[in-house]
Design an enzyme around this catalytic site. Structure first.
Site, PDB file in Angstrom:
ATOM      1  N   GLU A  47       0.818  -1.219   0.000  1.00 11.20           N
ATOM      2  CA  GLU A  47       0.000   0.000   0.000  1.00 11.20           C
ATOM      3  C   GLU A  47       0.847   1.262   0.000  1.00 11.20           C
ATOM      4  OE1 GLU A  47      -0.521  -2.640   1.861  1.00 11.20           O
ATOM      5  OE2 GLU A  47      -2.608  -3.285   1.587  1.00 11.20           O
ATOM      6  N   MET A 471      24.257   7.547   1.498  1.00 12.41           N
ATOM      7  CA  MET A 471      24.247   8.871   2.121  1.00 12.41           C
ATOM      8  C   MET A 471      24.640   8.796   3.592  1.00 12.41           C
ATOM      9  SD  MET A 471      24.074  11.985   1.909  1.00 12.41           S
ATOM     10  CE  MET A 471      23.285  12.719   0.490  1.00 12.41           C
TER      11      MET A 471
HETATM   12  C1  LIG Z   1      12.328   5.023   4.786  1.00 15.51           C
HETATM   13  C2  LIG Z   1      13.645   5.582   5.136  1.00 15.51           C
HETATM   14  N1  LIG Z   1      14.448   4.941   6.011  1.00 15.51           N
HETATM   15  C3  LIG Z   1      15.663   5.452   6.326  1.00 15.51           C
HETATM   16  C4  LIG Z   1      16.083   6.629   5.803  1.00 15.51           C
HETATM   17  C5  LIG Z   1      17.421   7.215   6.199  1.00 15.51           C
HETATM   18  N2  LIG Z   1      18.309   7.296   5.035  1.00 15.51           N
HETATM   19  C6  LIG Z   1      18.481   8.420   4.330  1.00 15.51           C
HETATM   20  S1  LIG Z   1      19.472   8.228   3.006  1.00 15.51           S
HETATM   21  C7  LIG Z   1      19.717   6.611   3.363  1.00 15.51           C
HETATM   22  C8  LIG Z   1      20.585   5.764   2.473  1.00 15.51           C
HETATM   23  C9  LIG Z   1      19.990   5.561   1.139  1.00 15.51           C
HETATM   24  O1  LIG Z   1      20.667   4.513   0.492  1.00 15.51           O
HETATM   25  P1  LIG Z   1      20.449   4.218  -1.032  1.00 15.51           P
HETATM   26  O2  LIG Z   1      19.033   4.163  -1.365  1.00 15.51           O
HETATM   27  O3  LIG Z   1      21.278   3.044  -1.418  1.00 15.51           O
HETATM   28  O4  LIG Z   1      20.993   5.527  -1.737  1.00 15.51           O
HETATM   29  P2  LIG Z   1      22.435   6.185  -1.824  1.00 15.51           P
HETATM   30  O5  LIG Z   1      22.521   7.154  -0.692  1.00 15.51           O
HETATM   31  O6  LIG Z   1      23.443   5.088  -1.713  1.00 15.51           O
HETATM   32  O7  LIG Z   1      22.424   6.843  -3.150  1.00 15.51           O
HETATM   33  C10 LIG Z   1      19.030   6.244   4.534  1.00 15.51           C
HETATM   34  C11 LIG Z   1      19.074   4.902   5.152  1.00 15.51           C
HETATM   35  C12 LIG Z   1      15.198   7.276   4.914  1.00 15.51           C
HETATM   36  N3  LIG Z   1      15.479   8.460   4.352  1.00 15.51           N
HETATM   37  N4  LIG Z   1      14.007   6.728   4.590  1.00 15.51           N
END
Ligand SMILES: Cc1ncc(C[n+]2csc(CCOP(=O)(O)OP(=O)(O)O)c2C)c(N)n1
Length: 561
Positions: A47, A471
């Site tokens: 959902e 990130m």
């Molecule tokens: C639902 C959710 N859980 C946790 C976070 C915290 N968070 C922000 S950026 C991130 C990492 C994102 O990883 P990825 O999708 O692999 O992207 P990248 O930063 O490697 O491009 C996290 C865990 C979030 N923004 N949203």
């Protein structure tokens, strides 16, 4: 007529052509009635994704998105998507089933206090108690969602309200006490804003998502061009002005461009239009445009002074306000003003406009995003996930048209981009739709691959794959002495085979040439394609303004500040 029939009829009267959702016991009568309608139903696999699909549909089309779920877990799963829409002011109507009124407040199977939950993440949460209320409440929900500061509205519909019969009368309009969404701008306030603008020496426009939502972008461009004022945007404002325009500085903020961050802080007047001064935009607020008079235009009076003190505000309909400002400017314009400022703007902008900073190789995300822009037609839609992928897209993907860049700016919801892309494709089947993803985010909603294949809504997912929660890992590199607490993935799936197992295309690329070829093919394909792009796991996003820092304290990634 039954409540369910009335709901579907009311949706048809609102011009709804697609609903995104998942059925369940407490909403079965509505689903049954959907079979008698031309309204398309897109079956999500979670959902949350249904709500993101409706959100992507709404943002790409400018219409109200509709999502639907059953009671209990359906309603709670939907919440993240509705909250995402709320933070970004997307017009949405979210419909949830509910246990019969006779069973309410007895901890019935799949009963949850949906109104209690949704009240905090919507403009309004309705609970229907009688079938005869359905036409009015549905009309009111669409009216609330799509007017004033737009946003999601929730309707909770107990099962006996769905099955119950009543005489229905469908109103053409609704009148909600105390809700007067259309407020024309006060001409005196607009004239005062113009006085301040004309008195200034170093003006800059800061355009936010409100410009796009209100359709004020044409007026904004004319104003910028007649006055030759540079335009910076927020993340949500990307697309308010074509980013290849000479007056465009790109976005301001934590991951803003050097030119936008620098020049906002040198300005003596910020004409802020449809922005909410998010902390990701202003960064340390005491250091935000410290010498500037802030003139704030917004539809929502509660935004004025919330985060940044406005010296002067114009509240009311944004399109009408900017249209009036433009007319007044054109009547009173002085020629040749702001010459020294324009030279300074051009000096900074020309130095940084095409710069890529802090990358580790020629096969890095900024280069990928530049290549995407070169290949994609201007009106293609790009969505993002959350994390580095989103910030690289913010910095390096130039948006050329309003409503073609869709991102979770406020809630920062990982897993948003892929279902939002599918929703956008339902709204814009005529253009390529691409999700810029991280591997972590994609894994949150990748089961939407099944929806995209089943429903023939092909999109492209570009997975910038660093095998980590990039990130967070970047922050750990910069602020936690490289201590990687829970950010490095051990076992990632093989995204190529994963895509193929759903009936989608999968391809992995190792060079810019391979990427370009794969991307050209993917945007023409009639099935969804996942392009896996293994990148250096320590690629960081720069420029970067660290938490607690001011906009002119940018890290450029090569030791430079
Ligand atoms: C639902 C959710 N859980 C946790 C976070 C915290 N968070 C922000 S950026 C991130 C990492 C994102 O990883 P990825 O999708 O692999 O992207 P990248 O930063 O490697 O491009 C996290 C865990 C979030 N923004 N949203």
């Amino acid at each position: 007529m039954s409540g369910s029939r009335a709901l579907i009829k009311a949706l048809e009267r609102e011009g709804v052509d697609v609903v995104f959702g998942i059925p369940g016991g407490a909403i079965m009568p509505v689903y049954d009635e959907l079979l008698n309608s031309d309204i398309r139903h897109v079956l999500a696999r979670h959902e949350q994704s249904a709500a993101h699909m409706a959100d992507g549909y709404a943002r790409a089309s400018g219409r109200v998105g509709v999502c639907m779920a059953t009671s209990g877990p359906g309603a709670t799963n939907l919440v993240t998507g509705v909250a995402t829409a709320y933070m970004d002011s997307t017009p949405l109507v979210a419909i949830t089933g509910q246990v019969p009124t006779s069973m309410m407040a007895r901890d019935a199977f799949q009963e949850i206090d949906a109104v209690g939950i949704y009240t905090h993440v919507t403009k309004y949460s309705f609970q229907l108690l009688r079938p005869s209320e359905v036409p009015y409440v549905t009309k009111a929900a669409f009216f609330l969602a799509s007017t004033g500061r737009t946003g999601p509205v929730h309707i909770d519909m107990p099962k006996d309200v769905q099955t119950g019969e009543a005489e229905m009368s469908f109103p053409d309009r609704v009148d909600i006490r105390g809700y007067r969404p259309y407020v024309p701008p006060d001409p005196a306030a607009v004239a005062r804003a113009l006085d301040l603008l004309l008195e200034s020496e170093r003006p800059i426009i800061l355009a936010g998502g409100g410009v796009i939502k209100s359709g004020a972008h044409d007026y904004l461009l004319q104003l910028a061009e007649s006055a030759l004022i540079p335009v910076a945007t927020t993340l949500m404002g990307k697309g308010a002005i074509p980013e290849d325009h000479p007056l465009s500085l790109g976005p301001v903020g934590m991951h803003g461009t050097v030119q936008a961050n620098k020049l906002v802080n040198e300005a003596d007047l910020v004409l802020a239009i449809g922005v909410r001064f998010s902390d990701r935009t202003t960064m340390e607020v005491r250091g935000f445009a410290p010498d500037a008079t802030i003139v704030h235009f917004d539809v929502d009076p509660t935004e004025v002074g919330k985060n940044v003190k406005a010296h002067h505000a114009v509240t009311g309909d944004l399109k009408a306000s900017i249209g009036l400002l433009l007319r007044m400017f054109q009547e009173r314009a002085r020629a040749g003003s702001w010459g020294a400022w324009r030279r300074r703007v051009e000096e900074v902008a020309s130095q940084w406009r095409d710069a890529i900073v802090g990358v580790k190789s020629e096969f890095s995300p900024p280069h990928i995003l530049r290549a995407m822009r070169e290949i994609l037609p201007p009106d293609s839609v790009v969505t993002t996930e959350v994390g580095q992928n989103q910030m690289w897209a913010e910095l390096y993907f130039k948006v050329l048209r309003p409503r073609t860049f869709i991102t979770s700016g406020g809630l920062g919801t990982m897993g948003f981009g892929f279902p939002a892309a599918i929703g956008a494709k339902a709204a814009r089947p005529d253009v390529p739709v691409v999700d810029v993803a991280g591997d972590g985010s994609f894994m949150m909603t990748m089961n939407s691959l099944a929806t995209s294949i089943d429903e023939k809504l092909p999109v492209v997912v570009v997975v910038l794959n660093n095998s980590s929660l990039g990130m967070v890992a970047q922050w750990q590199r910069l602020f936690y002495n490289r201590r990687y607490a829970a950010t490095i993935f051990g076992a990632n799936p093989d995204f190529v085979r994963l895509a193929e197992s759903f009936g989608a295309e999968g391809v992995r690329v190792y060079s810019m040439d391979e990427f370009r070829n794969a991307f050209r093919t993917a945007i023409r394909s009639d099935v969804t394609t996942v392009i896996d792009v293994p990148i250096h796991p320590e690629e960081d996003v720069f420029p970067f303004v660290g938490p607690g820092r001011t906009l002119n304290e940018m890290l450029l990634g090569d030791g430079r500040e």
